[in-house]
Scaffold this motif. Structure first.
Motif, PDB file in Angstrom:
ATOM      1  N   ILE A   1      17.940  50.636  86.952  1.00  0.00           N
ATOM      2  CA  ILE A   1      18.975  49.652  87.316  1.00  0.00           C
ATOM      3  C   ILE A   1      18.347  48.423  87.979  1.00  0.00           C
ATOM      4  O   ILE A   1      18.519  47.305  87.485  1.00  0.00           O
ATOM      5  CB  ILE A   1      20.053  50.292  88.206  1.00  0.00           C
TER       6      ILE A   1
ATOM      7  N   TYR B   1      16.054  41.438  83.832  1.00  0.00           N
ATOM      8  CA  TYR B   1      16.593  40.901  82.579  1.00  0.00           C
ATOM      9  C   TYR B   1      17.873  40.127  82.814  1.00  0.00           C
ATOM     10  O   TYR B   1      18.115  39.099  82.180  1.00  0.00           O
ATOM     11  CB  TYR B   1      16.794  42.047  81.572  1.00  0.00           C
TER      12      TYR B   1
ATOM     13  N   MET C   1      18.196  36.375  81.602  1.00  0.00           N
ATOM     14  CA  MET C   1      19.211  35.962  80.628  1.00  0.00           C
ATOM     15  C   MET C   1      20.139  34.930  81.232  1.00  0.00           C
ATOM     16  O   MET C   1      20.541  33.983  80.554  1.00  0.00           O
ATOM     17  CB  MET C   1      19.956  37.204  80.139  1.00  0.00           C
TER      18      MET C   1
ATOM     19  N   LEU D   1      10.704  45.163  77.629  1.00  0.00           N
ATOM     20  CA  LEU D   1      11.960  45.774  77.186  1.00  0.00           C
ATOM     21  C   LEU D   1      11.669  47.076  76.450  1.00  0.00           C
ATOM     22  O   LEU D   1      12.268  48.122  76.736  1.00  0.00           O
ATOM     23  CB  LEU D   1      12.713  44.798  76.278  1.00  0.00           C
TER      24      LEU D   1
ATOM     25  N   ILE E   1      12.627  50.738  77.963  1.00  0.00           N
ATOM     26  CA  ILE E   1      13.562  51.620  77.266  1.00  0.00           C
ATOM     27  C   ILE E   1      12.880  52.930  76.888  1.00  0.00           C
ATOM     28  O   ILE E   1      13.458  54.011  77.007  1.00  0.00           O
ATOM     29  CB  ILE E   1      14.127  50.910  76.015  1.00  0.00           C
TER      30      ILE E   1
ATOM     31  N   PHE F   1      13.571  57.265  77.806  1.00  0.00           N
ATOM     32  CA  PHE F   1      13.401  58.474  76.982  1.00  0.00           C
ATOM     33  C   PHE F   1      12.566  59.507  77.735  1.00  0.00           C
ATOM     34  O   PHE F   1      12.836  60.697  77.690  1.00  0.00           O
ATOM     35  CB  PHE F   1      12.685  58.124  75.666  1.00  0.00           C
TER      36      PHE F   1
ATOM     37  N   ALA G   1      20.091  53.500  73.355  1.00  0.00           N
ATOM     38  CA  ALA G   1      19.111  52.439  73.607  1.00  0.00           C
ATOM     39  C   ALA G   1      19.248  51.283  72.631  1.00  0.00           C
ATOM     40  O   ALA G   1      19.062  50.128  73.007  1.00  0.00           O
ATOM     41  CB  ALA G   1      17.697  53.025  73.523  1.00  0.00           C
TER      42      ALA G   1
ATOM     43  N   VAL H   1      21.348  48.319  73.639  1.00  0.00           N
ATOM     44  CA  VAL H   1      20.774  47.596  74.782  1.00  0.00           C
ATOM     45  C   VAL H   1      19.644  46.693  74.308  1.00  0.00           C
ATOM     46  O   VAL H   1      19.596  45.494  74.628  1.00  0.00           O
ATOM     47  CB  VAL H   1      20.273  48.593  75.853  1.00  0.00           C
ATOM     48  N   VAL H   2      18.732  47.271  73.520  1.00  0.00           N
ATOM     49  CA  VAL H   2      17.622  46.474  72.997  1.00  0.00           C
ATOM     50  C   VAL H   2      18.163  45.325  72.149  1.00  0.00           C
ATOM     51  O   VAL H   2      17.735  44.171  72.281  1.00  0.00           O
ATOM     52  CB  VAL H   2      16.671  47.370  72.177  1.00  0.00           C
TER      53      VAL H   2
ATOM     54  N   PHE I   1      21.022  43.860  72.305  1.00  0.00           N
ATOM     55  CA  PHE I   1      21.681  42.836  73.119  1.00  0.00           C
ATOM     56  C   PHE I   1      20.663  41.872  73.718  1.00  0.00           C
ATOM     57  O   PHE I   1      20.793  40.646  73.600  1.00  0.00           O
ATOM     58  CB  PHE I   1      22.495  43.507  74.232  1.00  0.00           C
ATOM     59  N   VAL I   2      19.620  42.431  74.314  1.00  0.00           N
ATOM     60  CA  VAL I   2      18.627  41.562  74.968  1.00  0.00           C
ATOM     61  C   VAL I   2      17.915  40.696  73.929  1.00  0.00           C
ATOM     62  O   VAL I   2      17.757  39.478  74.107  1.00  0.00           O
ATOM     63  CB  VAL I   2      17.619  42.416  75.774  1.00  0.00           C
ATOM     64  N   LEU I   3      17.512  41.304  72.814  1.00  0.00           N
ATOM     65  CA  LEU I   3      16.752  40.539  71.830  1.00  0.00           C
ATOM     66  C   LEU I   3      17.613  39.472  71.170  1.00  0.00           C
ATOM     67  O   LEU I   3      17.168  38.350  70.948  1.00  0.00           O
ATOM     68  CB  LEU I   3      16.167  41.485  70.774  1.00  0.00           C
TER      69      LEU I   3
ATOM     70  N   THR J   1      25.086  48.937  83.659  1.00  0.00           N
ATOM     71  CA  THR J   1      23.823  49.685  83.655  1.00  0.00           C
ATOM     72  C   THR J   1      23.962  50.978  84.460  1.00  0.00           C
ATOM     73  O   THR J   1      23.421  52.009  84.068  1.00  0.00           O
ATOM     74  CB  THR J   1      22.670  48.832  84.225  1.00  0.00           C
TER      75      THR J   1
END
Lengths: 657, 316
Positions: free
Chosen positions: A420, A426, A430, A455, A459, A463, B69, B72-73, B75-77, B114
């Motif tokens: 978080i 990010y 953004m 990123l 991510i 996992f 995931a 999320v990826v 969205f950012v990209l 988040t």
């Protein structure tokens, strides 16, 4: 409000007696510098080795064991002491103890020129450059080991290296990167820029700062010397009992890593005090540049986590030399203890490697978006949140180890929670990009590359935090790809952004932009070509640090190896650009090429000795782009009285005293 | 929050398109397509396959995490890509962007979103780990596991790691020791993983089992093979010079084939089993009963209780 008071008398960094003695200058070879340090180290090693032989022979337990590490360990310890004595680290101390005035020639007042970079200099700007060049050398050396690893992995059955050579290379690459790159940004940029950014003329503890640097070459050389002793076969983690079982090379690992831990503690301690106590008037916490916040967070991590490492390495050394049994389960110790100690340091260390990168990109994007940083408080809170949480996640490295199995849901929770505050980085980016006027300069390209890579790294980390998914991924190339995405893709891309952004400030020369763009694109493409397939390789069942792997993974491994050589070439482009731009072309850059509001850009490049003619008064935050009513960032020459008035009644009396 | 809502946007020009809506729509399409592809097309082929219950569970986890995931990826990209295309500096435009310091609602939304995702993943992971079907998800659970299959009597297999090989003992069949890992299909298996020297990690990839082999520790992991076939076993923890070559293969066979293999191996190895240390959850390699006999017998089987001597580790 923390301020730097203008002292009434000349106050050189490091203090010292009021009237510093000045002796006629001695010839260069009689003044303490790197050559006397090397001589001291050699003498120290011989003395230590002999002492170790002498001590070891007196104890039956040691004399009977098949190998005695005592001479090696004491040799290293005395070599470090000799190195520091040779550098002149203790000269001022000895003079003050004996009541003689401190020497000016001991680096307090620099003569300038290249020679000062080879001395124990107390100027934070010299230390910053020393760190920068040192870290680049360490990085490239460790990178060469990576090239060797990828060469071996070209084929699953044909071997370039023997199994012992391969495992030594893996250990050297991993350890060198993970221990020395902790300071890759805090060392050069933290030491050089933090005083400039907070409006201070100096750091709090110049001697500690200089010492923190001069321990790094010692750690680097000691780690490399492990190769002469047969290397160490346990990677960068050094899990006991393997590290206790190993031959002499393991001593170099433990001494070097412990030494680097000391360096981290000193570097972090100095920066914490500098940031807390040496801010210029008006440099409120809410105006602190994001890079300084990241340095503060990193310093706290270093000061709080590295002692655990030093303790762990000390216990490892005593286990290896004087036959204690901290980590031997048949004698009442536990190998879990080492894993706990190591990762209690090791996981905060991961954020020691990540946070400086966040700081640099957060510092750079407002300049090239021409917009204020979006959500300044969120960004600062994110860094502090990561710092705090990072101490509560370490057992996710031990999900399959059988240690505290019932606690795994808790560590799964803390590990996922840390995403978080990391995600705030990010959010901030953004928001800053929203309706911006983006300029794709080389630093901005590297910052964007960092956001892209981190990123994927972040991510994939989620996992790994999930216990069932981690059961497949743990210890495989998936983990390896994950942390290369966060460290190489995050930290090193941010380092490159920082170098292209701040080198004009630090050296007064501009790096070649065309070569910079070539470097970015080759590095970005080859980096992703190298590490993206490694997620698949790991998921396909290839454990880390192996030299034989399943045949069906050869195509991917070959692709990765070839891309890795490309990545190595892109670093070579950087080295060529760095040397060409700073040594050969030397295109002068004195002003503010990026039109940045950062306080460090308000003085000339490179900054004059003492950074500021007078302590500036900070008038507004560093990111007020687009606000026509914003005040200039600082008054660099405040008229008399303004300084006193701005720091309040209690301190004004001190300032006038 | 000091980063108060920016109430005076310079973007009051009427012609300005609704960037947020555009980004959202692009993202929606990409996210839905990506999630569908992951779930339906890629999902069944995700590692580590479905040869055992634990592997199946891990595959499901990886699939769910991927589905979480991907948006999320994306969205950012998509956001960064959009920004780089639309909000680039135009030629000759030396002005600064709007002085936007923050936006309370957007920040709060982000933090909430988040947090929800993260807490969901935590609840999901914990559920997968702790239910009877998950049974510890195939990971090492230490000497006294609390998450285990309900009401079944599993086949016990001891995995002994040593530099640089794995050997297996079957306590329910007299405790014979062998280098061949044989498992019956359709029965829960209870691995007891331990080590004689340094830390290894027993990674049976297709079974979805990974458990560290610590000296002096009995590390238990559960799985239930659901298909017959070959299993790759690798050491997943750096354990010295030949770690890179520390692997072997196991086989999942039909229950009948397993029973006959176990019985014949037990009989064949009975003289070796006699001189081995008696079956225990952990072993102390410095105390080996019958070491001379064990040395003399070396060569009868691959495992034969022969503890690896420390000299010449370069050429085992």
């Amino acid at each position: 409000m923390a301020i730097e008071i203008q002292p009434g008398q000349t106050h050189e960094p490091g203090g010292g007696a009021p009237a510093a003695a000045s002796r006629p200058a001695r010839p260069w070879w009689r003044r303490p510098a790197i050559h006397t340090a090397v001589a001291g180290a050699v003498v120290g090693y011989v003395l230590g080795h002999l002492l170790g032989n002498f001590l070891g022979s007196g104890y039956q337990q040691l004399a009977l064991s098949d190998s005695s590490d005592l001479p090696i360990v004491l040799g290293y310890v005395f070599a470090i002491l000799g190195w520091l004595v040779g550098l002149g680290v203790f000269n001022d101390l000895a003079r003050q103890v004996t009541g003689r005035p401190a020497m000016e020639s001991n680096g307090h007042v620099e003569t300038g020129g290249v020679a000062q970079y080879f001395r124990y200099s107390l100027d934070h700007k010299v230390v910053g450059i020393q760190y920068l060049v040192g870290m680049l050398i360490y990085f490239c050396t460790a990178g060469l080991f990576a090239m060797a690893i990828r060469t071996e992995l070209l084929s699953p059955v044909h071997h370039v290296f023997s199994s012992s050579a391969y495992v030594e290379i893996v250990g050297e690459h991993g350890t060198m990167m993970m221990m020395l790159m902790t300071s890759v940004i805090l060392g050069p940029f933290g030491n050089y820029l933090v005083p400039l950014m907070i409006g201070s003329k100096r750091v709090a503890f110049p001697r500690i700062e200089a010492l923190s640097f001069w321990l790094t070459p010692a750690a680097f050389l000691i780690l490399l010397s492990g190769l002469l002793l047969g290397g160490f076969p346990f990677g960068w983690t050094g899990y006991a009992p393997l590290s206790i079982q190993s031959t002499y090379g393991a001593d170099s690992y433990a001494i070097a890593f412990g030494l680097m831990g000391l360096s981290m503690i000193m570097a972090g301690f100095n920066l914490i005090v500098t940031i807390v106590c040496y801010r210029a008037p008006g440099m409120r916490w809410s105006r602190l540049p994001m890079f300084v916040w990241s340095m503060l967070a990193t310093s706290f991590l270093m000061v709080l986590a590295a002692p655990v490492l030093v303790g762990g390495m000390y216990m490892l050394i005593t286990d290896r030399t004087v036959q204690t049994a901290f980590f031997t389960d048949t004698l009442g110790g536990s190998s879990y203890l080492y894993q706990n100690l190591f990762w209690f340091f090791g996981h905060p260390e991961v954020y020691i490697l990540a946070l400086p990168g966040f700081g640099i990109v957060s510092e750079i994007i407002p300049v090239f978006c021409r917009k204020p940083l979006f959500g300044y408080k969120v960004a600062a809170a994110g860094m502090m949140g990561v710092t705090l949480l990072s101490f509560f996640v370490w057992q996710h490295h031990l999900f399959d180890s059988g240690i505290n199995p019932d606690m795994r849901p808790l560590f799964m929770l803390t590990t996922e929670l840390i995403s978080i505050p990391t995600g705030f980085i990010y959010l901030v980016a953004m928001g800053t990009f929203w309706k911006a006027k983006i300029r794709l300069t080389v630093p901005m390209l590297f910052a964007l590359g960092m956001y892209f890579n981190f990123l994927i790294g972040g991510i994939s980390g989620v996992f790994l935090s999930d216990v069932p998914a981690d059961t497949t991924e743990h210890g495989s190339f998936f983990v390896m790809a994950h942390f290369h995405y966060t460290i190489m893709g995050g930290l090193i891309f941010a380092l490159m952004a920082g170098i292209y952004y701040w080198l004009p400030k630090m050296m007064g020369v501009k790096l070649n932009e065309r070569l910079g763009k070539v470097q970015f694109w080759t590095m970005f493409v080859f980096f992703n070509a190298t590490f993206l397939p490694l997620f698949a390789v790991g998921m396909g069942g290839q454990p880390r640090r192996v030299f034989e792997y399943a045949r069906n993974l050869q195509t991917l491994n070959d692709w990765v190896s070839i891309a890795a050589f490309g990545l190595g070439c892109s670093i070579l482009i950087f080295v060529i650009n760095f040397v060409y731009s700073t040594v050969i072309a030397r295109v002068r850059e004195v002003g503010n090429p990026w039109r940045s509001r950062g306080l460090e850009w308000q003085v000339s490049s490179p900054p004059p000795p003492g950074n500021f003619a007078q302590v500036p008064v900070v008038l507004s935050g560093p990111y007020e782009y687009g606000d026509p009513h914003a005040e200039p960032v600082a008054d660099l020459a405040p008229p008399p009285g303004v300084l006193a008035a701005s720091v309040g009644a209690t301190q004004s009396t001190r300032a006038e005293a | 929050m000091a980063a108060a809502a920016d109430s005076s946007p310079t973007a009051s020009r009427r012609s300005e398109p609704n960037h947020g809506l555009r980004i959202f729509l692009i993202w929606l399409v990409v996210a839905v397509v990506a999630d569908y592809l992951i779930w339906a097309v890629w999902g069944p082929h995700l590692p580590p396959g479905d040869m055992a219950s634990a592997a199946n569970g891990q595959q499901f986890d990886i699939k769910v995490m991927s589905v979480m995931a991907a948006p999320v990826v994306a969205f950012v990209l998509i956001y960064f890509g959009y920004a780089l295309v639309v909000w680039r500096q135009r030629e000759g435009d030396e002005e600064d962007g709007p002085a936007l310091h923050g936006h309370t609602r957007i920040q709060a939304t982000w933090i909430t979103a988040t947090s929800v995702i993260v807490l969901f993943l935590f609840a999901f992971g914990t559920y997968e780990l702790t239910t009877a079907q998950g049974a510890g998800a195939g990971s090492g659970e230490g000497p006294s596991p609390i998450w285990k299959p309900n009401g079944v009597k599993p086949l016990q297999v001891q995995v002994i790691g040593q530099q640089w090989r794995f050997t297996y003992r079957y306590p329910q069949f007299g405790g014979f020791e062998t280098t061949a890992l044989m498992l019956p299909k359709g029965q829960w298996v209870e691995f007891h993983v331990t080590s004689l020297d340094v830390i290894h990690s027993f990674w049976a990839y297709q079974l979805g089992v990974k458990a560290d082999a610590n000296p002096g520790v009995d590390n238990v992991a559960f799985t239930k093979p659901t298909q017959t076939g070959q299993v790759t076993v690798r050491c997943a923890e750096l354990c010295g010079l030949w770690h890179g070559a520390m692997f072997n293969y196991g086989h999942v066979v039909s229950p009948a084939a397993f029973a006959s293999w176990a019985k014949s191996t037990q009989t064949q190895l009975v003289s070796v089993t006699k001189i081995l240390p008696p079956y225990a959850t952990t072993y102390d390699p410095t105390v080996i009963p019958n070491i001379n006999k064990a040395m003399a017998k070396s060569g009868i089987t691959g495992a034969n209780g022969y503890y690896y001597p420390p000299q010449d580790p370069e050429q085992p």
